[in-house]
Design an enzyme around this catalytic site. Structure first.
Site, PDB file in Angstrom:
ATOM      1  N   SER A 110      24.198  21.164 112.147  1.00 26.16           N
ATOM      2  CA  SER A 110      23.434  22.143 111.395  1.00 26.16           C
ATOM      3  C   SER A 110      24.306  23.254 111.897  1.00 26.16           C
ATOM      4  CB  SER A 110      22.008  22.288 111.888  1.00 26.16           C
ATOM      5  OG  SER A 110      21.238  21.129 111.311  1.00 26.16           O
ATOM      6  N   ARG A 144      26.446  26.300 109.617  1.00 26.60           N
ATOM      7  CA  ARG A 144      26.450  27.788 109.795  1.00 26.60           C
ATOM      8  C   ARG A 144      27.483  28.504 110.148  1.00 26.60           C
ATOM      9  NH1 ARG A 144      21.829  24.771 109.607  1.00 26.60           N
ATOM     10  NH2 ARG A 144      19.784  25.519 109.014  1.00 26.60           N
ATOM     11  N   GLY A 158      22.833  18.094 101.724  1.00 28.58           N
ATOM     12  CA  GLY A 158      21.812  18.977 101.253  1.00 28.58           C
ATOM     13  C   GLY A 158      21.769  20.457 102.113  1.00 28.58           C
ATOM     14  N   ARG A 204      17.797  15.100  94.628  1.00 33.35           N
ATOM     15  CA  ARG A 204      17.136  15.776  95.754  1.00 33.35           C
ATOM     16  C   ARG A 204      16.538  17.210  95.384  1.00 33.35           C
ATOM     17  NH1 ARG A 204      19.837  15.765 101.573  1.00 33.35           N
ATOM     18  NH2 ARG A 204      17.883  16.303 101.986  1.00 33.35           N
ATOM     19  N   GLN A 250      16.136  24.524 105.905  1.00 36.26           N
ATOM     20  CA  GLN A 250      17.146  24.735 104.922  1.00 36.26           C
ATOM     21  C   GLN A 250      16.565  25.864 103.760  1.00 36.26           C
ATOM     22  OE1 GLN A 250      18.084  20.780 103.071  1.00 36.26           O
ATOM     23  NE2 GLN A 250      19.499  20.306 104.964  1.00 36.26           N
ATOM     24  N   ASP A 290      14.770  14.666 111.483  1.00 31.91           N
ATOM     25  CA  ASP A 290      15.990  13.653 111.214  1.00 31.91           C
ATOM     26  C   ASP A 290      15.974  12.502 112.388  1.00 31.91           C
ATOM     27  OD1 ASP A 290      16.771  15.323 109.267  1.00 31.91           O
ATOM     28  OD2 ASP A 290      18.437  16.501 110.393  1.00 31.91           O
ATOM     29  N   LYS A 345      14.737  12.984 101.694  1.00 31.79           N
ATOM     30  CA  LYS A 345      15.778  13.441 102.604  1.00 31.79           C
ATOM     31  C   LYS A 345      17.089  12.528 101.785  1.00 31.79           C
ATOM     32  CE  LYS A 345      14.339  15.711 105.677  1.00 31.79           C
ATOM     33  NZ  LYS A 345      14.888  17.006 105.742  1.00 31.79           N
TER      34      LYS A 345
END
Ligand code: S3P
Length: 434
Positions: free
Chosen positions: A20, A24, A92, A120, A167, A313, A340
């Site tokens: 993550s 970013r 995603g 998704r 998200q 997760d 997911k």
């Protein structure tokens, strides 16, 4: 992948960089003026998808195959219209966070993904982004990729999200950088807050009030240096493996322990496990520690509510712990797992049953009746990296051999998983077949 029952796991594991945070850092580095350096970045397929998309819009990203990224950003208003469709692959995070950025650009773009990602739901981001002024179209009334985005000068919004999703929150906060006035996002319970921490760290003011976070349109971002902590979600598989394989003792080095991510530690605590952590240090605004874990008896428990977004997760790894715990474990309020990479509730129920576990699948969770031992089997990863890694842990703990289909899907988040596992196992307990 053939996985044989393994003796104790011993040694020290260094985890790959947090997925993550790497996404970013690539996004914000690409939007900054000048050269940003990201150390400890995750080199995985998902993060490469994010990097490639920004390269297609004019950023320069060096070291994509390395854990040290150098990003020559375009400046907040300097991205150029991509010539071709952008491909988020299996990611995603790439698709949703990028859509937030693209909604604020003065150009047209199309974003697609692999056959899993194209199933998704995207309405969760496209609906609020449309209300900020962007024109976004997609299959299924704008819900399914590919998404076609005509960006514009956005207007700030005050959005209350029905789901706790980092998200969704991050897509809107990124869009908010390009919006007139203020953008506020409220979520029902706190999802991972890496975007907020990184905004603050690089000088983008953010206001938090309970479950609401606010950002204002920005003029520029200065280049920054950032160190990515080890990925707690990658550590999760080693934590559970060490707990359930008798005689194991592992040290996990440099793991990010941001409290919005460590719900698994609380859940394992409810099962009676104690996992020790070194005193945390702060690395680029994130708490980091070494974790020490040894095998322990686990008892069944119930997890629900605000704990779920903090271990979203990690449910596949947790389910393997539950499968080997004494007594039943109930997972509730986890319907998000159905959207997911694959439907992880269905996947876990089906695959853990092959190991002999009694699993009841519910609309928002699972009831697992733990057993003293698992039976090795032929099972399927469903092309989902976290399923593959969870099944590997089950296979190591099982009696008899296990084979896992499509094991290389781990490359989404942890390309070295199999090698790293092999390094702490005695003998050749994991081997690639065919
Ligand atoms: C992520 C947020 C979570 C998580 C995903 C990464 C992120 O998804 O499951 O692996 O980096 O923001 P949701 O926001 O859909 O819950």
């Amino acid at each position: 992948m053939r996985v044989s029952p393994a003796g104790p796991l011993k040694g020290t594991v260094t985890l790959p960089g947090d997925k993550s945070i790497t996404h970013r850092a690539i996004i914000l580095g690409s939007l900054a003026d000048g050269v940003s350096e990201i150390t400890g970045a995750l080199q995985s397929e998902d993060c490469r998808s994010t990097a490639r998309a920004f390269v297609a819009m004019g950023a320069e990203v060096e070291g994509i195959e390395d854990d040290r990224l150098r990003i020559q950003g375009c400046g907040l208003y300097g991205l150029k219209e991509p010539e071709d469709v952008l491909d988020a692959g299996n990611s995603g995070t790439t698709m949703r966070l990028l859509t937030g950025v693209l909604a604020g650009q003065p150009f047209f773009s199309v974003l697609t993904g692999d056959r899993y990602l194209r199933k998704r739901p995207m309405a969760r981001i496209t609906a609020p982004l449309k209300s900020m002024g962007a024109a976004i179209m997609g299959r299924d009334g704008g819900n399914l990729p590919p998404l076609a985005i005509r960006g514009t000068r956005l207007k700030g919004t005050d959005y209350t999200s029905p789901i706790a999703s980092a998200q969704v929150k991050s897509a809107l906060l990124l869009a908010g950088l390009f919006a007139e006035g203020e953008t506020a996002v409220t979520e029902p319970s706190l999802s991972r807050d890496h975007t907020e921490r990184m905004f603050e760290g690089i000088g983008l003011p953010i206001q938090r009030n309970g479950l609401t976070v606010r950002v204002r349109g920005a003029r520029a971002i200065s280049a920054f240096n950032l160190t990515v902590p080890g990925d707690f979600s990658a550590a999760a598989f080693f934590l559970v493996a060490a707990l359930v394989i008798p005689g194991s003792e592992l040290t996990l080095r440099g793991v990010g322990i941001n409290p919005t991510r460590t719900g698994l530690l609380d859940a394992l605590g409810l099962m009676g496990a104690t996992i020790e952590a070194s005193p945390p240090r702060i690395v680029s605004g994130e708490p980091v520690a070494d974790l020490f874990v040894r095998s322990q008896e686990l008892r069944g428990t119930e997890i629900r509510g605000d704990l779920i977004p903090r271990m979203l997760d990690e449910v596949p790894a947790f389910a393997v712990a539950a499968a080997l715990a004494k007594g039943p474990t109930i997972i509730r309020d986890a319907a998000e797992l159905r959207v997911k990479e694959v439907d992880r509730l269905a996947a876990l129920a089906k695959e853990l049953r092959r190991f002999g576990v009694d699993v009841e699948e519910r609309s928002d969770g699972l009831l697992l009746r733990g057993r003293a031992s698992l039976s090795g089997c032929e099972c399927e990863s469903w092309g989902d990296h976290r399923m593959a890694m969870a099944l590997a842990v089950a296979g190591l703990a099982a009696k008899g051999n296990t084979t896992i289909s499509d094991p290389l899907c781990v490359s989404s988040s942890f390309p070295d998983f199999w090698a790293r596992l092999d390094s702490i196992l005695p003998g050749a307990a994991v081997s690639l077949e065919g």
